[in-house]
Every structure is written in C-alpha cells, then in structure tokens.
Scaffold this motif. Structure first.
Motif, PDB file in Angstrom:
ATOM      1  N   GLY A  93      44.512  46.546  35.395  1.00 50.03           N
ATOM      2  CA  GLY A  93      44.525  45.398  34.489  1.00 50.03           C
ATOM      3  C   GLY A  93      45.702  44.492  34.792  1.00 50.03           C
ATOM      4  N   LYS A  94      46.872  45.106  35.026  1.00 49.65           N
ATOM      5  CA  LYS A  94      48.067  44.304  35.321  1.00 49.65           C
ATOM      6  C   LYS A  94      47.885  43.536  36.629  1.00 49.65           C
ATOM      7  N   LEU A 133      43.500  52.305  34.847  1.00 50.51           N
ATOM      8  CA  LEU A 133      42.933  51.054  34.340  1.00 50.51           C
ATOM      9  C   LEU A 133      44.033  50.086  33.903  1.00 50.51           C
ATOM     10  N   LEU A 134      45.103  50.634  33.340  1.00 49.62           N
ATOM     11  CA  LEU A 134      46.219  49.787  32.931  1.00 49.62           C
ATOM     12  C   LEU A 134      46.847  49.109  34.152  1.00 49.62           C
ATOM     13  N   LEU A 170      36.578  47.067  30.315  1.00 52.49           N
ATOM     14  CA  LEU A 170      37.198  48.212  31.001  1.00 52.49           C
ATOM     15  C   LEU A 170      37.284  49.467  30.140  1.00 52.49           C
ATOM     16  N   ASP A 194      50.152  31.642  30.913  1.00 49.74           N
ATOM     17  CA  ASP A 194      49.043  30.764  30.574  1.00 49.74           C
ATOM     18  C   ASP A 194      49.164  30.402  29.087  1.00 49.74           C
ATOM     19  N   LEU A 249      38.914  42.600  31.025  1.00 50.05           N
ATOM     20  CA  LEU A 249      39.638  43.649  30.291  1.00 50.05           C
ATOM     21  C   LEU A 249      38.764  44.225  29.176  1.00 50.05           C
ATOM     22  N   VAL A 263      48.159  45.504  28.948  1.00 48.25           N
ATOM     23  CA  VAL A 263      48.006  44.906  30.282  1.00 48.25           C
ATOM     24  C   VAL A 263      48.833  43.628  30.390  1.00 48.25           C
ATOM     25  N   THR A 283      45.874  40.453  36.075  1.00 48.23           N
ATOM     26  CA  THR A 283      46.509  39.299  35.422  1.00 48.23           C
ATOM     27  C   THR A 283      47.027  38.306  36.453  1.00 48.23           C
ATOM     28  N   LEU A 334      39.939  36.766  32.449  1.00 41.71           N
ATOM     29  CA  LEU A 334      40.745  37.986  32.408  1.00 41.71           C
ATOM     30  C   LEU A 334      40.362  38.815  31.183  1.00 41.71           C
ATOM     31  N   LYS A 335      40.266  38.123  30.058  1.00 39.78           N
ATOM     32  CA  LYS A 335      39.919  38.829  28.826  1.00 39.78           C
ATOM     33  C   LYS A 335      38.532  39.462  28.931  1.00 39.78           C
ATOM     34  N   GLY A 338      45.863  31.795  35.067  1.00 39.14           N
ATOM     35  CA  GLY A 338      45.278  30.468  34.934  1.00 39.14           C
ATOM     36  C   GLY A 338      43.853  30.527  34.407  1.00 39.14           C
ATOM     37  N   ASP A 339      43.273  31.721  34.305  1.00 34.76           N
ATOM     38  CA  ASP A 339      41.935  31.821  33.720  1.00 34.76           C
ATOM     39  C   ASP A 339      41.910  32.988  32.743  1.00 34.76           C
ATOM     40  N   TYR A 340      42.539  32.749  31.620  1.00 39.11           N
ATOM     41  CA  TYR A 340      42.725  33.803  30.627  1.00 39.11           C
ATOM     42  C   TYR A 340      41.384  34.278  30.068  1.00 39.11           C
TER      43      TYR A 340
END
Lengths: 540, 195
Positions: B172-173, B168-169, B193, A63, B190, A81, B176, B186-187, B181-183
C-alpha cells in the motif's frame, strides 16, 4: 553516513534556503509528536555537518485531496498506508553552524553557516557530543550557566570572551534577572580574570538576597566568596541591622560632585536646562567647592551681583538651589568626606577584589544615579590613566573591570546616554579595560546605539512588543526568534545570544538558593579547596 | 514440467493469451503464471479470462431449462466440453534469466504454443519482496481496470507471505508513490486490499 540505532535519522532535507532555513521531511518511523520546537538537530551534508534548531513543525500531504476527503475513521488500513507516505510530518530547521567537515571547524570550532545542506541530507537529533562541540565543556575559562531547554547538556560561557564587551541582562520584573545576574557574577569572579564593581540598588548581591516572592533568603556573593568580595555601603546603619559584614562605608563630599552629575539628574531633580547650564558656570567661577558655595549663597545684594555677572536668572537659580537641596539631604552626602571612596574602591579592585556597593535604604533613583555615575566616572578616569601608562610600556594594564548597573535605562536613555560615563563605556567597549553589565526591564528605553554595541544579551521573558524589538534588534532570523522569546516560561528560562555564545540558545539557568547549589558554585571556585588547604596547613 | 495449465495462442511484448487445457481451469485473476522462451522465463499475471465457443460464428445457446442443476447441463450435453474453450490473458510483469528476476519487460515476447505454468511460490515471494512490478501493472493497458487488477495481484501474492497484513501495508505504501496525484484511484485500490 553514520546511521546508528541509538540516534536514528529523523528524516531528510527536501528544500531550503540560507535565509529561510531548510524543510525536513520526517521519516515514517519518526513521530511528529516527538518533535519539539527549539530542539537541536544535526544535518549530515555531503561535505559539512550542520547544526541547527527546529523552529517549526508541520503536517504535510502529497495530495490536497487527502485533506479534503480523509480516510474513514474505521479504515485503519488506509490510514496506516498513508501515514508517512502521502501524509507526513515536516520540520522547519534553521541551520546555524557548521560543526565539521571543514578545516576551519577543526581549528576554530563551529562556524556560522553560509550555505544549506544538499538535498536528501539526513537529519538527526543533536547528541550530547554535538552539543559539547558547540557549547564547549566546562573548563578554566568556561562557566556552566544552565542547560539548554529540554536537554541535560551544560551550556558553558567563555567568560573571558564575555567580559571583553558590555553585556545586558533583560526581562520583565520578577522573571529572574537578579538570580541570573548572581550566577553570572559568580562566574566572572571565578573564571574571567576580571573584577566586578556592582552598584547594588536593592542590596541583593553582597549579602543575603530574597528569592522571588520573598519566601526564602538566598545567599549572595560575599557569603560564598568572602576572600574575593568586599561589601561597601552607603547606609551603615541599615547594613548593620541586616547583619552584613561590610568592608567600608562610602560618604560623598560636596566637592566630589561635578556639573555632569547634576546634568544627569535633571529629570529626577526637576531642573530646567538653564539650571543645568548655570551649574557649569558656577563650577567655572567657584572651582571645586562650587556646591557648598552655591548652597551658602543667601538672598543678598552680592548674590544678585554674582548672578547678574554670570547672567543666571533668579528663577533658574532658585530652581537649581532646590535641586541641590535635595542632594544635600541625602544622608551619605557630607560637606567633606573623611575618606576618598574612589581611592578605597580602587584599592580593592587593584587587589583583584570584587566590590559590591549597597545602597541600604537609599533606594530612590536620585541617589542611585548620582552615586553610580560619580563613582564610575572617577574610577573610569583612573583606569584610563593606568591604561595609557601601560600603553606607554611602563606598567601592566589594570585588571579588566566590569561595572554592573541596575535600572540601566536611567543612565542609558537616548537623552542622557551621551552625557553619562556609562554611555561612554558602552560605546568605547574595552578600550580602557572597563565594560558594563547592564540590568534592565525596559530595554526599549535604552539608547539604540548602546544596545547595538552590547556583546552578549541574556533575556528572560519580555512581552512588550517594543522591548522585544529592542532586544532582538540586528539579530538574524528575528521574526522566528520572537516566537521563541515570547514563549519562554515566566520564570527560570532565558535566551542568550551574541558574542559569547556560538548561537542563540533558550536555556534554564542553573539552580541557586539550595545548599547543594552553593556547594557546586563554591567547589568550582576553589573555595572548598582553599578551606581544605587551610585546615591542612593548620595541622601541619 | 508436469503442471502445465495452458498454451500460448497469442503473444506480444506486454502480454500473452493462453488457452487452458481443461475447460474452466483458469488460474485466478491476479495470479502469477509463466511461459518459457529459452533462456527466459516470461512472467505475467492473469489480467483477464473468458470461456467461449470455439467457432467464432456460433454462439452458445441456453440448454438447462429441464435440468435440475447446472452440472447436469454438462452431463447431458458432453459435447459442450469440446465445443467450448477457456482462455486467459496475462500481462507481463517481468522475466527471469537463470536465477535472476528482472521486474521489467523481457527483450522478446512469449513463444506461440509455449506451455504456461502457474508461478512457483518462490517466484511469487521474490516479486512480492521487491514490488517494483507495481508501476508496470498500474500503467498496463488491460481490459480489467488497473485498480482491480493491482488489488487482485496483491491479494493473490499476500497468500504466500508469512505475514500477509504486513505485506499489504508495505505494498500500500508503495502504491502511494505510484498513485501520487490520484488519490481517488489509490483509495480504490486500498479499499480492495482487505483480505
């Protein structure tokens, strides 16, 4: 698929084309910083195994937003991550060969690629075993010339294949051409069944040579292989002073010089076209002793008459006489040579001996061009006769001959190439069992046609754009390779490609100049074995 | 089963609502609950909860003006426990048939008046191992924003893992790819968490 712990997969193929190569996405576990441009990888396709080279490494994001607002420096969790998932390393791999999976790769060895691996094929670093499949093992025909950059694998050349065509060694002055040539000559002398005739302009191949910078003396061919190498010299005094044990002194008689030789020297002797034309006429009129007779022509009425008869202008004649005077002043040119140099060189070559012709102090280009061209032409003529006789079925074909010339652009530039014997040899390839080893620092000055006929090219660092273009002309993926060539270290790195190697390889030539290295070379050649046998025979 | 905590009062294919037997005894947001519709166990995560009056027309009024603590309000008005009720909604993230867990919607919804139980540790762990339910969760139509809910579920799940940070890692992966496409989203997840 053989996933193993010792050689884990780097990633997988995600896109690609035959022309541009494949894109490989690195797995999260493989660090992009461990990858190096120029490393070899294998790609496990569904039906074939591909062998290729990493030509570029890049960082990718899924992205574009990530690049615009990256995670905060202290947000290690988000960074962890994203690493390997939304941000990843990518390799550009140029597949070059298929090394398995097809019947032909089993019988004929690696084949050039004609397709790309399918999506998601796994990519591994090439193992020693893969490298061996591609570059071969050292054996009776293969000679170890160096190691591919960053690898321990031995790069081995099939010298029988190599000498079947003319080859070139290029590089800027001081990049190690001479060292490389020595190594290659030793290889040929040991494993190619060909004999070498070396026109040694700087006295570096027969006896002692100096390392770059002149700090130390390094041994040359005759010292390591006395029973296989004969040193001829044009300058007996110089050779004696340097302590070289020479086998013969070469003198050249006037009668041995032909009009073609003068034509070749037109530029160096500053002759006009008309003067060169005049030589042919004089030769026709006077026969073999034309040079002596021309030099003897005084300023008499008879001379004028002769010139009128041949319609040679007075100024042209003076121009020619001045040129011939320069040749006559060369100390190895004598009115009548006591021995036939060509015959004695041929005798050595026929016995399978390699001949190095030293030029001693006569390092100017006139002497070099004259002698090299003259001797090569006549030796080539002998080869031609023998080859034709052998085709008629009477005798065995002559031993293949490799003629080594330095400053090759003087013989092979577009102006003189059609006229010199070297131009002919380069174009005819091995029709008469004679090929060239061309050493030059200005490949762009060599006739394009001749460059294109060369089987294998080895090049050290070149930085002139035209020279790089000339060397790489006709190679696929030229633009990508240009960066590889321009990134070679200034010393002890070279690039080899062409007929004798399955693919282009940047490599580090093997050591030369240490006692250890001499030992390795001579052991391969069997000299040690012979010495041991001699000792044994002595006591038996 | 002894540890029932609620009873289904509304059910659909993608979720169910349950009323708690004890006022305020609502399982935490994001925690795993299940109800049985034989032979299936329908598994959901708590995505929303509320406490309100039992009569829709009658709004609770403030009562604690003269009380020292809010506990005292309930002590002096014991009828409140009968007039109020707690309920929660769970979004279905999978089902279990026998021993096998399926990380997708069950063929039938939960049964009304089915008992609801807190998810056993083993089930939580096996959902945590596969994480396949995350895409179902990210796309669920809930009143709670999907990022909040997802983060809550993962935090809850991480409690029973032997290495919560590694869990959690890994989650998290996985996210992603779900949020590729929707950072920004995602952020957001994260960022929620951290334990």
């Amino acid at each position: 698929m053989n996933e193993n712990k010792a050689n884990p997969a780097l990633g997988m193929v995600v896109s690609g084309s035959v022309e541009k190569g494949t894109e490989v996405r690195l797995d999260a576990a493989a660090s992009v910083e461990d990858m190096v441009v120029g490393r070899y990888v294998t790609i496990e396709g569904k039906k074939r195994r591909f062998f290729g080279m990493i030509t570029d490494i890049s960082l990718g994001v899924t992205d574009p937003e990530i690049a615009i607002s990256p995670p905060e420096t202290n947000d290690t969790f988000t960074a962890a991550v994203l690493e390997g998932t939304a941000t990843f390393g990518a390799l550009h791999v140029l597949p070059m060969l298929t090394i398995g999976g097809e019947a032909s790769t089993v019988t004929d060895g690696p084949q050039p690629v004609k397709t790309v691996p399918s999506h998601f094929s796994r990519v591994h670093l090439a193992t020693e075993n893969d490298m061996e499949i591609v570059f071969g093992k050292e054996d009776a025909n293969r000679f170890f010339i160096g190691n591919p950059l960053d690898m321990e694998t031995r790069l081995c050349l099939d010298l029988e294949t190599l000498v079947k065509r003319s080859n070139g060694i290029f590089g800027k002055s001081g990049t190690g051409k001479t060292f490389l040539t020595r190594i290659l000559l030793i290889g040929m002398l040991q494993k190619s069944r060909a004999v070498n005739l070396i026109f040694d302009m700087h006295n570096e191949y027969g006896w002692m040579g100096t390392s770059e910078g002149g700090q130390r003396q390094v041994k040359a061919l005759k010292q390591l292989f006395p029973e296989k190498v004969a040193v001829f010299t044009l300058d007996e005094e110089n050779s004696r002073r340097r302590g070289v044990s020479t086998d013969a002194v070469v003198k050249i008689g006037f009668e041995e010089i032909d009009p073609e030789d003068i034509g070749l020297l037109r530029q160096t002797l500053n002759l006009t076209e008309a003067a060169v034309e005049a030589v042919y006429q004089l030769r026709r009129k006077m026969g073999r002793s034309w040079m002596q007779q021309t030099l003897d022509l005084g300023d008499s009425e008879e001379t004028k008459k002769l010139l009128e008869e041949l319609s040679i202008h007075e100024s042209t004649f003076q121009n020619l006489k001045r040129g011939l005077g320069t040749i006559r002043r060369l100390p190895f040119i004598v009115a009548r040579s006591p021995v036939d140099a060509v015959k004695s060189i041929m005798d050595y070559l026929d016995r399978g001996m390699n001949v190095v012709l030293e030029f001693g102090r006569f390092r100017d280009i006139t002497a070099y061009v004259l002698v090299a061209n003259m001797l090569a032409r006549r030796i080539y003529a002998r080869y031609q006769e023998k080859m034709e006789a052998s085709m008629a079925g009477n005798i065995a074909p002559p031993t293949p001959l490799v003629i080594t010339i330095e400053e090759a652009h003087k013989f092979l530039n577009p102006e003189v190439a059609p006229r010199t014997i070297f131009g002919t040899i380069a174009r005819e390839m091995r029709k008469y069992n004679v090929t060239l080893l061309v050493i030059d620092q200005r490949p762009s000055a060599i006739d394009e046609e001749i460059m294109s006929q060369m089987g294998t090219k080895i090049t050290c660092l070149l930085d002139n754009e035209r020279d790089i273009d000339a060397v790489l002309a006709g190679v696929s993926g030229k633009n990508e390779l240009k960066t590889v060539l321009a990134r070679l270290a200034p010393k002890q790195q070279a690039l080899i490609f062409g007929h004798a190697v399955p693919m282009l390889v940047p490599f580090r030539p093997r050591d030369w100049g240490t006692t250890e290295s001499y030992k390795e070379f001579t052991q391969e050649g069997g000299t040690m074995a012979k010495a041991e046998k001699d000792i044994k025979d002595l006591f038996d | 089963m002894e540890n029932k905590i609620a009873e289904v009062i509304a059910a659909g294919s993608t979720g169910f609502t349950a009323e708690c037997y004890e006022l305020f005894h609502i399982p935490p947001l994001g925690s795993l609950v299940f109800t049985v519709n034989p032979p299936l166990e329908i598994i959901g995560v708590v995505c929303e909860a509320k406490t309100e009056g039992i009569e829709p027309g009658r709004k609770p009024a403030a009562r604690g003006k003269d009380e020292a603590t809010d506990e005292a309000v309930y002590r002096t008005s014991p009828q409140l426990a009968k007039l109020l009720r707690s309920e929660f909604t769970a979004v279905v993230i999978g089902h279990k048939n026998g021993d096998k867990i399926y990380p997708y919607l069950p063929p039938r919804p939960a049964r009304l008046h089915g008992f609801v139980y807190p998810g056993p540790t083993e089930t939580v762990k096996s959902f945590g191992d596969s994480l396949d339910f995350l895409s179902l969760l990210a796309n669920a139509d809930t009143a709670t924003p999907a990022e909040e809910l997802t983060a809550a579920v993962l935090r809850e799940m991480s409690r029973v893992q032997t290495d919560p940070a590694a869990f959690l890692l890994k989650a998290g992966k996985k996210l992603t790819t779900i949020y590729s496409g929707d950072y920004a989203k995602l952020k957001a997840v994260l960022g929620r968490l951290s334990l």
